[in-house]
Design a protein around this motif. Structure first.
Motif, PDB file in Angstrom:
ATOM      1  N   GLY A  72      29.103  42.364  36.762  1.00 23.15           N
ATOM      2  CA  GLY A  72      28.378  43.016  35.874  1.00 23.15           C
ATOM      3  C   GLY A  72      28.533  42.753  34.501  1.00 23.15           C
ATOM      4  O   GLY A  72      28.135  42.693  33.563  1.00 23.15           O
ATOM      5  N   ALA A  73      30.031  42.334  34.145  1.00 22.38           N
ATOM      6  CA  ALA A  73      30.487  41.975  32.868  1.00 22.38           C
ATOM      7  C   ALA A  73      30.451  40.345  32.577  1.00 22.38           C
ATOM      8  O   ALA A  73      31.176  40.111  31.809  1.00 22.38           O
ATOM      9  CB  ALA A  73      32.032  42.367  33.125  1.00 22.38           C
ATOM     10  N   GLY A  74      29.918  39.616  33.622  1.00 23.17           N
ATOM     11  CA  GLY A  74      29.686  38.328  33.386  1.00 23.17           C
ATOM     12  C   GLY A  74      30.911  37.596  33.743  1.00 23.17           C
ATOM     13  O   GLY A  74      31.084  36.298  33.125  1.00 23.17           O
ATOM     14  N   ARG A  75      31.854  37.918  34.438  1.00 27.84           N
ATOM     15  CA  ARG A  75      33.088  37.161  34.895  1.00 27.84           C
ATOM     16  C   ARG A  75      32.960  36.865  36.402  1.00 27.84           C
ATOM     17  O   ARG A  75      33.718  37.306  37.262  1.00 27.84           O
ATOM     18  CB  ARG A  75      34.174  38.051  34.624  1.00 27.84           C
ATOM     19  N   ALA A  76      32.250  35.647  36.565  1.00 30.49           N
ATOM     20  CA  ALA A  76      32.029  35.201  37.885  1.00 30.49           C
ATOM     21  C   ALA A  76      33.179  34.830  38.632  1.00 30.49           C
ATOM     22  O   ALA A  76      33.047  35.005  39.802  1.00 30.49           O
ATOM     23  CB  ALA A  76      30.989  34.359  37.641  1.00 30.49           C
ATOM     24  N   GLU A  77      33.898  34.108  37.823  1.00 30.84           N
ATOM     25  CA  GLU A  77      35.335  33.688  38.596  1.00 30.84           C
ATOM     26  C   GLU A  77      36.043  34.707  39.013  1.00 30.84           C
ATOM     27  O   GLU A  77      36.571  34.751  40.342  1.00 30.84           O
ATOM     28  CB  GLU A  77      36.093  32.711  37.634  1.00 30.84           C
ATOM     29  N   GLN A  78      36.441  35.810  38.446  1.00 30.86           N
ATOM     30  CA  GLN A  78      37.033  37.020  38.813  1.00 30.86           C
ATOM     31  C   GLN A  78      36.364  37.575  40.203  1.00 30.86           C
ATOM     32  O   GLN A  78      37.010  37.794  40.823  1.00 30.86           O
ATOM     33  CB  GLN A  78      37.382  37.774  37.927  1.00 30.86           C
ATOM     34  N   ALA A  79      35.249  37.697  39.825  1.00 29.50           N
ATOM     35  CA  ALA A  79      34.359  38.302  41.005  1.00 29.50           C
ATOM     36  C   ALA A  79      34.355  37.546  42.413  1.00 29.50           C
ATOM     37  O   ALA A  79      34.591  38.255  43.570  1.00 29.50           O
ATOM     38  CB  ALA A  79      32.869  38.472  40.435  1.00 29.50           C
ATOM     39  N   ALA A  80      34.350  36.191  42.156  1.00 30.71           N
ATOM     40  CA  ALA A  80      34.598  35.391  43.473  1.00 30.71           C
ATOM     41  C   ALA A  80      35.889  35.695  43.960  1.00 30.71           C
ATOM     42  O   ALA A  80      36.042  35.834  45.197  1.00 30.71           O
ATOM     43  CB  ALA A  80      34.133  33.944  43.024  1.00 30.71           C
ATOM     44  N   ARG A  81      37.076  35.808  43.189  1.00 35.25           N
ATOM     45  CA  ARG A  81      38.293  36.106  43.769  1.00 35.25           C
ATOM     46  C   ARG A  81      38.359  37.183  44.561  1.00 35.25           C
ATOM     47  O   ARG A  81      38.950  37.312  45.519  1.00 35.25           O
ATOM     48  CB  ARG A  81      39.412  35.955  42.470  1.00 35.25           C
ATOM     49  N   GLU A  82      37.806  38.484  43.843  1.00 37.90           N
ATOM     50  CA  GLU A  82      37.802  39.759  44.550  1.00 37.90           C
ATOM     51  C   GLU A  82      37.088  39.524  45.959  1.00 37.90           C
ATOM     52  O   GLU A  82      37.651  40.154  46.734  1.00 37.90           O
ATOM     53  CB  GLU A  82      37.236  40.615  43.652  1.00 37.90           C
TER      54      GLU A  82
END
Length: 151
Positions: A72-82
């Motif tokens: 939602g915050a536009g941080r796709a790399e961290q979202a993928a990691r989670e």
């Protein structure tokens, strides 16, 4: 007999030897969460496999919520990691029920227990949770039960 906690530790050792950074860090965090749960409360105690599963389920839910927040915050790399960490931990949990299987269980429990109306949501949830026990997301179960009883 191999406990779930022993399996986590053995898999951590294997991941460290294989230099699998994602799996190593995820398992370290999971083992840490289990240890924290063991010492929480009035007295420390060894967790059973069911209690370890509850801790892991909570950790998977945290990862999913964090992934949604990052996305939602536009941080796709961290979202993928989670999401990846959540998948690693999900391997240690029972296979999740599909939507059709869950709906069939909810319908059967509601019919067998003769639950009707919005006031029966609490007792119906308790009956359904006793059967699905960790094989379905609580929010999904609650939504199905509520929809069936308020329709």
């Amino acid at each position: 007999m191999n406990t779930l906690k022993e399996r986590l530790r053995a898999d951590l050792t294997t991941a460290m030897k294989a230099r699998d950074e994602l799996r190593t860090s995820t398992l370290r965090l999971a083992i840490s969460a289990v240890k924290e749960a063991e010492v929480a409360g009035k007295s420390a105690h060894e967790l059973t496999d069911d209690e370890v599963e509850k801790v892991l389920t909570r950790e998977v839910r945290k990862r999913r919520e964090a992934a949604d927040a990052y996305a939602g915050a536009g941080r796709a790399e961290q979202a993928a990691r989670e999401r990846s960490e959540g998948e690693v931990l999900a391997d240690y949990l029972p296979k999740q029920l599909g939507d059709d299987e869950l709906a069939a269980i909810v319908d059967k429990v509601l019919a067998d227990g003769d639950f009707a109306g919005p006031k029966a949501i609490g007792p119906a949830m308790k009956a359904v949770q006793a059967i699905v026990a960790g094989r379905a997301d609580g929010g999904k179960v609650a939504g199905l039960v509520k929809a069936r009883l308020t329709a």
